[in-house]
Design a protein around this motif. Structure first.
Motif, short mmCIF file in Angstrom:
data_model
loop_
_atom_site.label_atom_id
_atom_site.label_comp_id
_atom_site.label_asym_id
_atom_site.label_seq_id
_atom_site.Cartn_x
_atom_site.Cartn_y
_atom_site.Cartn_z
N VAL A 92 43.79 61.66 35.01
CA VAL A 92 43.52 63.10 35.14
C VAL A 92 42.78 63.61 33.91
O VAL A 92 41.84 64.41 34.01
CB VAL A 92 44.81 63.90 35.36
N ILE A 93 43.19 63.13 32.73
CA ILE A 93 42.51 63.54 31.50
C ILE A 93 41.07 63.04 31.49
O ILE A 93 40.14 63.78 31.13
CB ILE A 93 43.29 63.03 30.27
N VAL A 98 35.20 64.37 31.88
CA VAL A 98 33.84 64.17 32.40
C VAL A 98 33.52 65.16 33.52
O VAL A 98 32.42 65.15 34.06
CB VAL A 98 33.64 62.71 32.91
N GLU A 99 34.50 66.00 33.89
CA GLU A 99 34.33 67.07 34.88
C GLU A 99 33.94 66.54 36.24
O GLU A 99 33.15 67.15 36.97
CB GLU A 99 33.32 68.10 34.38
N GLY A 118 34.59 56.54 32.21
CA GLY A 118 34.12 57.91 32.37
C GLY A 118 33.15 58.19 31.24
O GLY A 118 33.40 57.83 30.09
N ILE A 119 32.02 58.84 31.54
CA ILE A 119 30.96 59.04 30.54
C ILE A 119 30.64 60.52 30.43
O ILE A 119 30.38 61.19 31.43
CB ILE A 119 29.69 58.25 30.94
N ILE A 346 31.09 65.50 45.30
CA ILE A 346 30.77 64.61 44.19
C ILE A 346 29.30 64.23 44.16
O ILE A 346 28.65 64.28 43.12
CB ILE A 346 31.66 63.35 44.25
N VAL A 347 28.75 63.83 45.32
CA VAL A 347 27.37 63.32 45.34
C VAL A 347 26.35 64.41 45.63
O VAL A 347 25.15 64.20 45.45
CB VAL A 347 27.22 62.17 46.37
N GLY A 348 26.82 65.58 46.08
CA GLY A 348 25.91 66.71 46.27
C GLY A 348 25.03 66.62 47.50
O GLY A 348 23.95 67.22 47.53
#
Length: 363
Positions: A92-93, A98-99, A118-119, A346-348
Motif C-alpha cells: 500500500v505504501i 508512485v500514485e 515501483g518507480i 490504470i492504462v487510460g
C-alpha cells in the motif's frame, strides 16, 4: 517524522494529534531538536521543541531549492528496498508513493509473492522502490519461502536505503523481533557501511491515543538505530509525502534506469496478474486464492485504442471452478467488470477483460 541522531521531526498531522493529547491542544507544524534523547522527554521539553520549531514545509522547500541549484546538471537515482512482515502495509505504501497500483494489496498474508518495482520520478531524481514478500518468523520460513522467487532479504543488496514497514496498530511478534535482530546483524557485519534505515510506523490511524506512537518508536529505536522514523497511514496518504522526501534525499548521481513516465517494471500482463491476485484474495476465503494459477492468453489492441484481455484462472478441482464462477456465472461476470474498470483507470483506455476458469490437468 522522527530523525534519529540529529533530533526529532514529526509530520504535521501526527505531531498535532499527539501534542493535542499531551499538551491540551497546542498547535504546531513540526518538532526539530538537536539530538535524539534517551527518552523522548517530558512535556516541558516537548513544548520547548514545539515553540522553537519552524515550518517543516518551508524548510523542505528551502532545502530543495538549494539542493536543486547544485544538481541540475545530472540525474540522480535512489534505490530503496521496502521490507517488513506480512500485512504491515508495504504494498500500500509503495502504491501510494508512485500514485498507482503496481503491487497487489490484501489483508491476507503473503499476497506479494515476488519482488515488484515501483518507480517515482520527481524533477531530476528517480526513486526505485522494491516491494518484497513479507518476512516471516524462522519457524515458518521453510514452508513459506519455497513459493517465493527469491528471499526478501536479497533485496537489501546494492540499495541506497532500506525502508522497514511495521504495523503500529498491533504488538510486535516473533517475526518482527527476528527481523530487527537480523537487520542489526547486517549493520554489524558491514561495520557502518550498511544502507540508511528508515522506519515507517504504518496504520497510525488505528492507534489511540497517538502518544503510543512515541513510545513505540523509542522502543524500536532502542532495538535498532534508525536514521529516521515516519508515522504513516498509507491508505489515506498521511505522512507519505515526508517519507518520499527523505528517500529522495538518499539519491546518488546516476543516469535513470527507466524513462520518467514509467511507474513500474511490470508489463501490462504482469500488472493484470497482480491486480487479479488482489481481487481473488478479497473475494474468496481460506486457501483458495493461494491455489489459483493465472495465465494471460491474449492481449488485443483495437484500432480505436481499446484493449481486450483474455485471462485464464487455473484451479485444481471442479469444485474450486464452481466456487469462482458462481451458480449462475454471476461471480465471474462481476469479477470481469471490476477488473475491467480498474484496468481502465490504470492504462487510460477502454479495457475489456474476459475470464475463463480451467481445471488443471492431473499428471
Amino acid at each position: 517524522m522522527i530523525r534519529g541522531g540529529k533530533g526529532i521531526k514529526l509530520s504535521r498531522g501526527w505531531t498535532l494529534a499527539m501534542a493535542s493529547w499531551r499538551l491540551g491542544g497546542v498547535g504546531m507544524s513540526s518538532i526539530d531538536s538537536s539530538r535524539w534523547p534517551q527518552r523522548l522527554g517530558s512535556t516541558r521539553r516537548l513544548m520547548t521543541d514545539i515553540l522553537h520549531s519552524g515550518n517543516s514545509k518551508a524548510k523542505i522547500s528551502a532545502q530543495g531549492s538549494e539542493h536543486n541549484h547544485h544538481r541540475n546538471n545530472y540525474h540522480r537515482v535512489a534505490r530503496v528496498a521496502v521490507i517488513g512482515t506480512p500485512n504491515a502495509g508495504k504494498s500500500v505504501i509503495v502504491n501510494r508513493m508512485v500514485e498507482s497500483k503496481v503491487s497487489a494489496e490484501s489483508p491476507k498474508r503473503h499476497t506479494t509473492r515476488k519482488e515488484v518495482l515501483g518507480i517515482l520520478t520527481e524533477n531530476d531524481t528517480q526513486l526505485i522502490l522494491t516491494d518484497t514478500p513479507g518476512i516471516v518468523a524462522n519457524k515458518e520460513k521453510t514452508r513459506y519461502e519455497s513459493g517465493l522467487v527469491r528471499s526478501p532479504w536479497e533485496a537489501l543488496f546494492g540499495v541506497d536505503a532500506a525502508l522497514v514497514v511495521i504495523d503500529a496498530a498491533k504488538r510486535l511478534y516473533e517475526a518482527e523481533y527476528q527481523m530487527l535482530q537480523r537487520l542489526q546483524k547486517i549493520k554489524d557485519d558491514k561495520e557502518g557501511k550498511s544502507p540508511p534505515l528508515f522506519l515507517a510506523l504504518n496504520k497510525v490511524d488505528l492507534v489511540h491515543p497517538k502518544v503510543k506512537l512515541l513510545d513505540m518508536s523509542e522502543n524500536l529505536n532502542d532495538m535498532l538505530k534508525f536514521d529516521a522514523v515516519h508515522f504513516t497511514c498509507a491508505t489515506s496518504g498521511e505522512g507519505v509525502q515526508g517519507l518520499v522526501a527523505d528517500l529522495l534525499a538518499e539519491a546518488k548521481a546516476e543516469e535513470w534506469p527507466f524513462k520518467s513516465e514509467k511507474i513500474t517494471n511490470l508489463s501490462l500482463e504482469e500488472r493484470v496478474v497482480e491486480i487479479m491476485r488482489e481481487k481473488l484474495f478479497h473475494r474468496f476465503h481460506d486457501e483458495l486464492p493461494y491455489q489459483i494459477d493465472q495465465q494471460i492468453e491474449q492481449v488485443i489492441e483495437g484500432e480505436d485504442g481499446s484493449v481486450l484481455i483474455r485471462h485464464i484462472l487455473i484451479v485444481k478441482t471442479t469444485g474450486q471452478k464452481r466456487i469462482i464462477e458462481g451458480k449462475t456465472g454471476l461471480k465471474i461476470l462481476a469479477l470481469e467488470k471490476t477488473m475491467s474498470e480498474e484496468l481502465e483507470n490504470i492504462v487510460g483506455c477502454p479495457v475489456t477483460l474476459k475470464l475463463h476458469v480451467s481445471v488443471k490437468t492431473q499428471n
